[in-house]
Scaffold this active site. Structure first.
Site, short mmCIF file in Angstrom:
data_model
loop_
_atom_site.label_atom_id
_atom_site.label_comp_id
_atom_site.label_asym_id
_atom_site.label_seq_id
_atom_site.Cartn_x
_atom_site.Cartn_y
_atom_site.Cartn_z
N CYS A 77 0.83 -1.21 0.00
CA CYS A 77 0.00 0.00 0.00
C CYS A 77 0.87 1.26 0.00
O CYS A 77 1.62 1.48 -0.94
CB CYS A 77 -1.00 -0.04 1.17
N HIS A 175 -3.88 -4.94 -0.12
CA HIS A 175 -3.45 -5.46 1.18
C HIS A 175 -3.53 -6.99 1.16
O HIS A 175 -4.60 -7.55 1.36
CB HIS A 175 -4.36 -4.93 2.29
N GLU A 177 -2.62 -9.02 3.35
CA GLU A 177 -2.99 -9.52 4.69
C GLU A 177 -4.49 -9.42 4.94
O GLU A 177 -4.99 -9.99 5.91
CB GLU A 177 -2.18 -8.77 5.77
#
Length: 193
Positions: A77, A175, A177
């Site tokens: 990001c 992202h 994650e």
């Protein structure tokens, strides 16, 4: 394997740490130059505003350390955006690894882009076992235009770089994650590089 997540006060570091833990890796959070330089893999996260994040990097001297790293580095990001030449956000000078300037989305689209969007034109070991048009989770108002270092694209009003690579440096706008199984696969692929 020693994985270090750069901890410079501008990151979603806990969610990345948990995602790596699910993959069986106990990552270290650190802003220590020696620890970062000696890692097998380095993750450079980022959430927030570009100019203040860059000030934090300069304050700790990490702006000089990151460009010298030789092991695989993954910017996520804002981390990816800071690896670029510059950002329109706060007229910020970046680390200059990716030869592209980060721009603000035009007013013709809702900003920030928040939510799931597709990644396409995937080129890199980073996307091994990831399908073309896979959905990833994004939250951002600024983007990297298409350039020579683009290894993945996303459509949001325009087509932009959702992933970049140059030498040992990789960057993803999404992202991983927070992107379910596909995002975990991207992290696993990074660990396997």
């Amino acid at each position: 394997m020693k994985v270090v997540i750069i901890n410079y006060g501008a990151g979603n570091i806990q969610s990345i740490k948990f995602a790596l833990k699910r993959l069986g890796v106990e990552a270290i959070l650190s802003d220590d130059e020696t620890e970062i330089m000696n890692a097998d893999k380095v993750i450079f996260p980022g959430v927030g505003e570009a100019s203040s994040a860059m000030q934090k990097l300069k304050g700790s001297g990490l702006d000089k350390v990151i460009p010298t790293l030789k092991q695989p580095v993954l910017g996520i990001c804002l981390g990816m955006q800071l690896l670029c030449n510059s950002s329109e956000e706060g007229k910020t000078e970046g680390l200059g690894i990716f030869d592209v300037d980060v721009l603000k989305f035009s007013t013709s689209v809702k900003v920030p882009q928040i939510g799931w969007n597709q990644i396409q034109n995937l080129k890199s070991e980073l996307f091994k076992d990831i399908s073309e048009n896979e959905f990833m989770y994004l939250v951002h108002s600024f983007y990297a235009p298409l350039c020579e270092e683009t290894i993945g694209t996303t459509e949001y009003g325009i087509q932009y770089s959702s992933a970049l690579q140059k030498d040992n440096f990789y960057g993803v706008q999404f992202h991983p994650e927070k992107s379910s199984k596909a995002g975990e696969q991207v992290l696993q692929n990074f660990l396997n590089l």
